[in-house]
Write a protein that holds these residues in place. Structure first.
Motif, PDB file in Angstrom:
ATOM      1  N   ALA A 105       0.843  -1.196   0.000  1.00 18.55           N
ATOM      2  CA  ALA A 105       0.000   0.000   0.000  1.00 18.55           C
ATOM      3  C   ALA A 105       0.876   1.242   0.000  1.00 18.55           C
ATOM      4  N   PHE A 106       0.572   2.158  -0.903  1.00 14.61           N
ATOM      5  CA  PHE A 106       1.386   3.367  -1.031  1.00 14.61           C
ATOM      6  C   PHE A 106       0.718   4.559  -0.346  1.00 14.61           C
ATOM      7  N   TRP A 107       1.489   5.132   0.539  1.00 15.64           N
ATOM      8  CA  TRP A 107       1.110   6.223   1.427  1.00 15.64           C
ATOM      9  C   TRP A 107       0.274   5.694   2.577  1.00 15.64           C
ATOM     10  N   THR A 108       0.283   6.455   3.632  1.00 13.55           N
ATOM     11  CA  THR A 108      -0.267   5.984   4.912  1.00 13.55           C
ATOM     12  C   THR A 108      -1.673   6.507   5.168  1.00 13.55           C
ATOM     13  N   TYR A 109      -2.432   6.692   4.091  1.00  8.85           N
ATOM     14  CA  TYR A 109      -3.745   7.307   4.252  1.00  8.85           C
ATOM     15  C   TYR A 109      -4.846   6.342   3.793  1.00  8.85           C
ATOM     16  N   GLU A 110      -5.756   6.773   2.918  1.00 15.14           N
ATOM     17  CA  GLU A 110      -6.909   5.932   2.600  1.00 15.14           C
ATOM     18  C   GLU A 110      -6.521   4.594   1.977  1.00 15.14           C
ATOM     19  N   TYR A 111      -5.459   4.567   1.176  1.00 12.49           N
ATOM     20  CA  TYR A 111      -5.078   3.323   0.506  1.00 12.49           C
ATOM     21  C   TYR A 111      -4.552   2.297   1.524  1.00 12.49           C
ATOM     22  N   ALA A 112      -3.756   2.762   2.448  1.00 18.39           N
ATOM     23  CA  ALA A 112      -3.242   1.861   3.480  1.00 18.39           C
ATOM     24  C   ALA A 112      -4.357   1.395   4.402  1.00 18.39           C
ATOM     25  N   LEU A 113      -5.218   2.308   4.825  1.00 20.45           N
ATOM     26  CA  LEU A 113      -6.287   1.946   5.754  1.00 20.45           C
ATOM     27  C   LEU A 113      -7.274   0.959   5.129  1.00 20.45           C
ATOM     28  N   ALA A 114      -7.507   1.082   3.821  1.00 18.48           N
ATOM     29  CA  ALA A 114      -8.385   0.134   3.136  1.00 18.48           C
ATOM     30  C   ALA A 114      -7.768  -1.260   3.120  1.00 18.48           C
ATOM     31  N   ALA A 115      -6.497  -1.355   2.792  1.00 19.52           N
ATOM     32  CA  ALA A 115      -5.822  -2.653   2.738  1.00 19.52           C
ATOM     33  C   ALA A 115      -5.730  -3.281   4.125  1.00 19.52           C
ATOM     34  N   LEU A 116      -5.504  -2.454   5.129  1.00 21.57           N
ATOM     35  CA  LEU A 116      -5.359  -2.967   6.493  1.00 21.57           C
ATOM     36  C   LEU A 116      -6.681  -3.477   7.076  1.00 21.57           C
ATOM     37  N   LYS A 117      -7.803  -3.164   6.454  1.00 23.33           N
ATOM     38  CA  LYS A 117      -9.097  -3.689   6.899  1.00 23.33           C
ATOM     39  C   LYS A 117      -9.283  -5.153   6.491  1.00 23.33           C
ATOM     40  N   THR A 118      -8.434  -5.642   5.585  1.00 25.65           N
ATOM     41  CA  THR A 118      -8.543  -7.027   5.125  1.00 25.65           C
ATOM     42  C   THR A 118      -7.613  -7.912   5.961  1.00 25.65           C
ATOM     43  N   SER A 119      -7.701  -9.212   5.723  1.00 26.02           N
ATOM     44  CA  SER A 119      -6.789 -10.158   6.384  1.00 26.02           C
ATOM     45  C   SER A 119      -5.559 -10.458   5.540  1.00 26.02           C
ATOM     46  N   ILE A 120      -5.416  -9.781   4.410  1.00 33.40           N
ATOM     47  CA  ILE A 120      -4.277 -10.004   3.508  1.00 33.40           C
ATOM     48  C   ILE A 120      -3.029  -9.336   4.100  1.00 33.40           C
TER      49      ILE A 120
END
Length: 403
Positions: A105-120
């Motif tokens: 995930a690039f940058w620590t904002y919406e893109y990271a937070l979206a990915a971190l909501k998954t179990s991947i």
């Protein structure tokens, strides 16, 4: 089994190496480095699923071509007022519907937070220092971004700092789960630059925003001093807020220092490289940079650089003055002095450009940096990843030092 790497971030669809390159593609929130990161993974035989979003898209969209799948979510107006909750959930749904084996995930904002909501398994790439930006630009939007950054770096198990400077800004708990992997440049920059027949009689700055932190105010004042000695020299301004009659132009007119300045505004990636390659000097007046991609691109393109001696990673990127001249960028006089040095001494200019190219190839080339990302993927997934095109010749590089 071929690994599927997810890349969640701002992706320029027109820079991707796929057959859809010339199709009628939606305009996305774009960051060239993310696209070249995807291209580098595809080149090495990996499947890639990209997750991004587009402001003007009415419905989510999935595009597929060969080993590449791009999932595009939608965006609502004024996302900062909602802490980007809609955008995060839209991206999260796209990821769940089109999962990958690992996500970068690039940058620590919406893109990271979206990915971190998954179990991947998710690696969060830090590309700016949110607190530094907030302190330089104290407004509600930057406050929201700082909170989002805090949430993502706290929640993530794996962090990548894009420079040693960025790493040093992390708190100790975040440093313990972080590695430093520099940004890289694509060889396309060398190809585009080689097609430029000769240097023009101008200097250039490539900047995103007429803000105090970016300090175009100071570089405009410095250019006015330089032009007193070089009356035919031009200063080209490229990027957000740099267009004719835009904020930078209005400021220059108010101070009576617009003569010789060409206000170009936003350009596509290839045209930005051409502008940079055609310039004698890139002036980078920013007070703080977590990395400095415009500087790296100038180094590769054979353009001398003047940057700040205390501007985040800039001194290290410029090899502490060997790959570019450093100065106190809070002083227009100091900036003007270093610009004049390069204009007056062809030997200094050539030596600086030569060292910069060597330094860039050694530390920031695609092969060097992507191998470090693959080594991190191997550690996270507990399996060795061997790029298809290099089987029999590839040996995984060790993870870079975090200090």
């Amino acid at each position: 089994m071929k690994i599927n790497v997810g890349v969640c971030g701002p992706i320029d669809l027109k820079l991707l190496n796929w057959k859809l390159k010339h199709e009628d593609l939606p305009d996305t929130n774009a960051f060239p480095l993310t696209s070249y990161y995807i291209n580098a993974l595809l080149k090495r035989g990996f499947k890639v699923t990209g997750y991004t979003n587009a402001p003007d898209l009415k419905e989510p969209k999935v595009l597929q071509c060969g080993n590449l799948t791009i999932c595009i979510g939608t965006v609502k107006q004024k996302p900062g007022r909602r802490f980007f909750d809609f955008e995060i959930e839209a991206l999260h749904k796209m990821i769940e519907a089109n999962p990958a084996d690992i996500i970068s995930a690039f940058w620590t904002y919406e893109y990271a937070l979206a990915a971190l909501k998954t179990s991947i398994p998710t690696i969060v790439n830090i590309h700016d220092v949110a607190l530094k930006i907030l302190l330089k630009q104290p407004d509600m939007f930057r406050f929201v971004r700082w909170i989002m950054n805090y949430k993502s770096v706290s929640k993530a198990n794996y962090l990548v700092a894009n420079s040693s400077y960025t790493y040093r800004q992390l708190a100790r708990p975040e440093q313990a789960k972080a590695v430093t992997i520099n940004n890289f440049y694509t060889s396309d920059i060398e190809t585009i630059s080689e097609a430029i027949p000769a240097k023009g009689n101008y200097i250039v700055s490539v900047v995103q925003g007429f803000t105090k932190r970016k300090n175009i105010h100071g570089s405009l004042q410095a250019f006015a001093k330089v032009r007193a000695l070089f009356p035919n020299l031009e200063y080209h301004l490229v990027g957000v807020d740099m267009e004719e009659n835009g904020p930078a132009h209005q400021y220059a007119k108010q101070l009576g220092i617009a003569d010789g300045v060409k206000f170009i505004g936003c350009l596509g990636f290839e045209d930005v490289v051409k502008e940079t390659a055609g310039a004698k000097i890139l002036v980078h007046p920013s007070y703080e940079e977590s990395f400095g991609m415009a500087i790296l691109e100038a180094m590769v393109a054979g353009t001398a650089v003047v940057g700040g001696d205390k501007s985040g990673f800039v001194p290290e990127l410029l090899a502490h003055g060997k790959a570019g001249l450093l100065c106190d960028i809070t002083s227009p006089d100091a900036m003007a002095e270093q610009i004049i040095r390069l204009l007056e001494s062809e030997q200094l200019w050539r030596e600086t450009v030569r060292y910069a190219k060597q330094h860039a190839r050694k530390h920031f080339s695609e092969d060097v940096v992507i191998n470090q990302h693959l080594a991190l993927f191997s550690r996270v997934l507990a399996r060795e990843l061997i790029p298809k095109y290099a089987q029999g010749a590839y040996s995984p590089m060790p993870l870079p030092d975090t200090a």
